[in-house]
Design a protein around this motif. Sequence first.
Motif, PDB file in Angstrom:
ATOM      1  N   SER A 661     -37.786 -14.115   1.343  1.00 43.98           N
ATOM      2  CA  SER A 661     -38.609 -13.215   2.144  1.00 43.98           C
ATOM      3  C   SER A 661     -39.015 -12.031   1.283  1.00 43.98           C
ATOM      4  N   VAL A 662     -40.272 -11.648   1.384  1.00 39.49           N
ATOM      5  CA  VAL A 662     -40.797 -10.502   0.637  1.00 39.49           C
ATOM      6  C   VAL A 662     -41.454  -9.571   1.648  1.00 39.49           C
ATOM      7  N   THR A 663     -41.042  -8.314   1.639  1.00 39.15           N
ATOM      8  CA  THR A 663     -41.509  -7.345   2.624  1.00 39.15           C
ATOM      9  C   THR A 663     -42.050  -6.108   1.936  1.00 39.15           C
ATOM     10  N   ARG A 664     -43.233  -5.651   2.396  1.00 36.53           N
ATOM     11  CA  ARG A 664     -43.713  -4.328   1.994  1.00 36.53           C
ATOM     12  C   ARG A 664     -43.303  -3.357   3.100  1.00 36.53           C
ATOM     13  N   LEU A 665     -42.616  -2.298   2.732  1.00 33.42           N
ATOM     14  CA  LEU A 665     -42.092  -1.368   3.725  1.00 33.42           C
ATOM     15  C   LEU A 665     -42.149   0.056   3.199  1.00 33.42           C
ATOM     16  N   THR A 666     -42.010   0.982   4.111  1.00 32.72           N
ATOM     17  CA  THR A 666     -42.017   2.390   3.745  1.00 32.72           C
ATOM     18  C   THR A 666     -40.624   2.811   3.286  1.00 32.72           C
ATOM     19  N   LEU A 667     -40.556   3.983   2.698  1.00 39.25           N
ATOM     20  CA  LEU A 667     -39.260   4.508   2.261  1.00 39.25           C
ATOM     21  C   LEU A 667     -38.306   4.714   3.443  1.00 39.25           C
ATOM     22  N   SER A 668     -38.852   4.873   4.630  1.00 35.17           N
ATOM     23  CA  SER A 668     -37.999   5.025   5.814  1.00 35.17           C
ATOM     24  C   SER A 668     -37.568   3.685   6.385  1.00 35.17           C
ATOM     25  N   GLY A 669     -38.002   2.579   5.748  1.00 34.82           N
ATOM     26  CA  GLY A 669     -37.569   1.259   6.171  1.00 34.82           C
ATOM     27  C   GLY A 669     -38.511   0.573   7.138  1.00 34.82           C
ATOM     28  N   GLU A 670     -39.677   1.134   7.421  1.00 31.61           N
ATOM     29  CA  GLU A 670     -40.617   0.546   8.371  1.00 31.61           C
ATOM     30  C   GLU A 670     -41.416  -0.565   7.697  1.00 31.61           C
ATOM     31  N   PRO A 671     -41.399  -1.792   8.202  1.00 31.19           N
ATOM     32  CA  PRO A 671     -42.164  -2.894   7.594  1.00 31.19           C
ATOM     33  C   PRO A 671     -43.667  -2.693   7.776  1.00 31.19           C
ATOM     34  N   ARG A 672     -44.422  -3.000   6.732  1.00 31.94           N
ATOM     35  CA  ARG A 672     -45.884  -2.949   6.783  1.00 31.94           C
ATOM     36  C   ARG A 672     -46.496  -4.350   6.652  1.00 31.94           C
ATOM     37  N   ALA A 673     -45.836  -5.232   5.917  1.00 32.29           N
ATOM     38  CA  ALA A 673     -46.318  -6.609   5.753  1.00 32.29           C
ATOM     39  C   ALA A 673     -45.156  -7.449   5.263  1.00 32.29           C
ATOM     40  N   LYS A 674     -45.216  -8.751   5.568  1.00 31.87           N
ATOM     41  CA  LYS A 674     -44.095  -9.611   5.199  1.00 31.87           C
ATOM     42  C   LYS A 674     -44.583 -11.037   5.013  1.00 31.87           C
ATOM     43  N   THR A 675     -43.927 -11.763   4.092  1.00 30.71           N
ATOM     44  CA  THR A 675     -44.217 -13.184   3.917  1.00 30.71           C
ATOM     45  C   THR A 675     -42.922 -13.917   3.607  1.00 30.71           C
ATOM     46  N   ALA A 707     -39.593  -5.385  -1.211  1.00 30.87           N
ATOM     47  CA  ALA A 707     -38.221  -5.875  -1.310  1.00 30.87           C
ATOM     48  C   ALA A 707     -38.239  -7.384  -1.113  1.00 30.87           C
ATOM     49  N   ALA A 708     -37.606  -8.104  -2.029  1.00 33.04           N
ATOM     50  CA  ALA A 708     -37.550  -9.566  -1.959  1.00 33.04           C
ATOM     51  C   ALA A 708     -36.096 -10.002  -1.908  1.00 33.04           C
ATOM     52  N   ASN A 709     -35.834 -11.017  -1.093  1.00 28.03           N
ATOM     53  CA  ASN A 709     -34.475 -11.497  -0.912  1.00 28.03           C
ATOM     54  C   ASN A 709     -34.490 -13.006  -0.795  1.00 28.03           C
ATOM     55  N   ALA A 710     -33.560 -13.677  -1.501  1.00 22.64           N
ATOM     56  CA  ALA A 710     -33.452 -15.142  -1.405  1.00 22.64           C
ATOM     57  C   ALA A 710     -32.002 -15.564  -1.297  1.00 22.64           C
ATOM     58  N   GLY A 711     -31.193 -14.742  -0.649  1.00 22.50           N
ATOM     59  CA  GLY A 711     -29.784 -15.073  -0.494  1.00 22.50           C
ATOM     60  C   GLY A 711     -28.923 -14.316  -1.482  1.00 22.50           C
ATOM     61  N   GLU A 712     -27.628 -14.280  -1.207  1.00 25.96           N
ATOM     62  CA  GLU A 712     -26.703 -13.479  -2.006  1.00 25.96           C
ATOM     63  C   GLU A 712     -26.623 -13.930  -3.451  1.00 25.96           C
ATOM     64  N   SER A 713     -26.820 -15.215  -3.741  1.00 26.65           N
ATOM     65  CA  SER A 713     -26.634 -15.712  -5.111  1.00 26.65           C
ATOM     66  C   SER A 713     -27.644 -15.129  -6.084  1.00 26.65           C
ATOM     67  N   ALA A 714     -28.770 -14.619  -5.582  1.00 28.63           N
ATOM     68  CA  ALA A 714     -29.802 -14.076  -6.472  1.00 28.63           C
ATOM     69  C   ALA A 714     -29.977 -12.579  -6.337  1.00 28.63           C
ATOM     70  N   GLY A 715     -29.220 -11.939  -5.462  1.00 29.86           N
ATOM     71  CA  GLY A 715     -29.400 -10.518  -5.282  1.00 29.86           C
ATOM     72  C   GLY A 715     -30.748 -10.204  -4.635  1.00 29.86           C
ATOM     73  N   ARG A 716     -31.202  -8.983  -4.807  1.00 33.32           N
ATOM     74  CA  ARG A 716     -32.452  -8.538  -4.189  1.00 33.32           C
ATOM     75  C   ARG A 716     -33.328  -7.925  -5.265  1.00 33.32           C
ATOM     76  N   ALA A 717     -34.623  -8.191  -5.166  1.00 37.35           N
ATOM     77  CA  ALA A 717     -35.579  -7.649  -6.131  1.00 37.35           C
ATOM     78  C   ALA A 717     -36.431  -6.585  -5.453  1.00 37.35           C
ATOM     79  N   PHE A 718     -36.725  -5.529  -6.205  1.00 42.91           N
ATOM     80  CA  PHE A 718     -37.560  -4.452  -5.693  1.00 42.91           C
ATOM     81  C   PHE A 718     -38.775  -4.254  -6.599  1.00 42.91           C
ATOM     82  N   TRP A 719     -39.828  -3.753  -6.003  1.00 41.78           N
ATOM     83  CA  TRP A 719     -40.997  -3.297  -6.755  1.00 41.78           C
ATOM     84  C   TRP A 719     -41.463  -1.995  -6.116  1.00 41.78           C
TER      85      TRP A 719
END
Length: 817
Positions: A661-675, A707-719
């Motif tokens: 899952s990849v989400t564009r969100l604000t610094l306050s955690g509000e989602p703006r777009a997701k795929t 923020a991108a996430n694919a399960g615990e084995s890969a951690g989380r990626a940020f941009w």
Amino acid sequence: MIPLREGWTLRVVSGPQVPAGIVGRVAAATVPGCVHTDLLAAGLIPDPFLDDNEQRVAWIGRADWVYETTFTPPQGEADRVDLVCAGLDTVARVTVNGVEVGRTENMHRSYRFDVRSLLRGGGNTLAVRFDSAYRYAEVHRERLGGRPNAYPEPFNFIRKMACNFGWDWGPTLVTAGIWQEIGLHAWSVARLATVRPVVTMAGRDGRVEVHVEVERATDEPLTVRAAVAGGTACVTIPAGRRQAVLTVTVRDPVLWWPRGYGGQHRHRLEVSVSDPDGRVLDIWSRRIGFRSVRVDTTPDAHGSPFVVHVNDVPVFVRGVNWIPDDVFPTRITRQRLAERLGQAVGANVNLLRVWGGGRYESEDFYDLADELGLLVQQDFLFACAAYPEEEPFASEVAAEAAEQVTRLAPHPSLVLWTGNNENLWGWHDWDWQEPLAGRSWGRGYYLELLPRIVGELDPTRPYWPGSPFSGSEDVHPNEPAHGTTHIWDVWNTDDYTRYREYVPRFVAEFGWQAPPAYATLRRALSDQPLAHDCPGMAHHQKAADGDRKLHHGLAAHLPAPADFDDWHWLTQLNQARAIQLGVEHFRSHRGVCMGTILWQLNDCWPVTSWSTIDGDGRRKPLWYALRRAYADRLLTIQPRAGGLALVAVNDGATAWRATASVTRLTLSGEPRAKTTLNLNVPAYDTTTLALPAELTRPDEPRRELLAANAGESAGRAFWFFAEDKDISWPVARWDAVIEPLAGGQRVQVTAGTVLRDLTLFPDRLDPAATVDEALVTLLPGESAAFTVHSPAPLDPAALTTHPVLRCVNDITRDQAT
């Protein structure tokens, strides 16, 4: 061998600027050891690692010294009694009962002298005089003419650990002493002089060619036997002969693999020599591994690759460069090496490159690498200089190389010999050619002598003429599209985002600096208060213009530090950011790029440097970033020609199937777009998936992230769409709960706001304290746990406040939420 370790004394013979308190003084000496450690133990010099004491002991390298002891000879009859010197540093004259038995001038060789005729029944005197390494090197430099090098020191005119003469991360502490074991070996008839196993695979069968050379005291037939993994061989060496080759075939042996690819199985190889009556005269025993290794450099559409294959499987090298772990090698114990190599494994490293300005590493080092499945690339010892090829150096280099290639042959972890560090590059680009004026500079070593020795003695292992090297003298040695490359313009002149402009075939060196841990600095420096430019910090920064480069690197990305605590935190963070960006970029191009070797894993003293582990053995924040970037499964967001892409890198042995899952969100955690994206990454491969425009085009770049996430084995990626210095960070808020654990405490932090790169520094409270995690980014409401290990419980309030608990946005208190 009977070790001679007791009763040694040390005294100075002569030298300029020898302190009055040392002239005529006889000090107890430890063997193995060196002059500096003996004088330090006797309280005669200050610790060279503290403050600027390095300068106060500079006279030691220009003095002459004598080590002396008495001994009783071995009991019983023997045809020979040899004095065996495993390592003398460096220009030595050895006498027994006042009679000279030999001279040496190479730290990287061992020596054996027949002393039987000189021994007396009672006490015997052994003395080793060491002449100044400086004087020896300067005499040869004057005789042969100078040669360019990276530092104003004559290290290229003596076969000695080059970094003793100082480097851009190391002190100038020119040592002398009996640095490896010395002892007596009594033997009769014959002994095994060398045993060199050449291990190959033929299909599923292992083959060991055991090359044996004997030294004789008498001339009679000898029987040599070899046994390994149930296979045996026997051969007779006729009278008058000294060499034999035994071939042992092992059916379907269990293979040795690098870590992450399989097990590290080793087999005991035992070789013996017997006289005609069947009496065993000598035994040699080592553990060997069955595996094949090659480097593929076949040209392709992208240039010339450099791909390490083990057992016919291509390995993406996740490497680090290794320097001597202490200026004084005899302080490096097996336990210390185990800790350091364990730290490498903990950071998901699979290869150590032993850099050419240090030493050929110890048996303990290689045995641990074998055991842990760490591949090793060993440089021959030439670094950053033009080296003379005249005598006595040509003969010394040939003898040194032959001995070390033979010594290290049994180790399956050793997969590559390299001719030098940066000397081919130096000849091309560092203005050497005019001052050399046609004089020798080392080319004959790297392209003729050394490949010939490796080809004759160790034909199962690849040889590469230099690091960097393009594979051909017709192509620039540091051409990224061919062979191996070093990337240093990024640190020296550019921003670290320039790593993304390179898609090299194999990066053998690249790095970014940071200071050591706070506890390491406080042990080494007495400055009050500490400042980035205080005298102690300046002395422990050896890189040219290093402090300015640290500040330059910060300015592009992070807010200006308000004080030393901020500077220390942000420069360590910036190092971690730089290397994580570089590694993730290079790994995202797996297939074209097939290896990265970070400069560097370790340090040899307390210093600001490119290291991951500092000079006191403490992990910098970089270690945690490297652990993530070198993980078997890596999820990373990367810029590509059409925009941003999600790249999944799988260096595991099984396919990686997951939903990302990849989400564009604000610094306050509000989602703006997701795929949501489906990952199906084959073993040892990558998958690149373009991200849709609604994710990659923020409404407010300073207030949004991916923020991108694919399960615990890969951690989380940020941009992040803006640099930290430009982001509208909220004032950092968190809640912390601390609970006691056996041997430490658990710190649970819950974010009240976004927390960027949350990191805990427990060594500020107790130098012995460590933490299991760092550089954790949390969105509002998320939690992270940090496990702190310490000899005694730490103050809970101090554990969760500045400057112990840090994040990027805790230095932006003046910004509005």
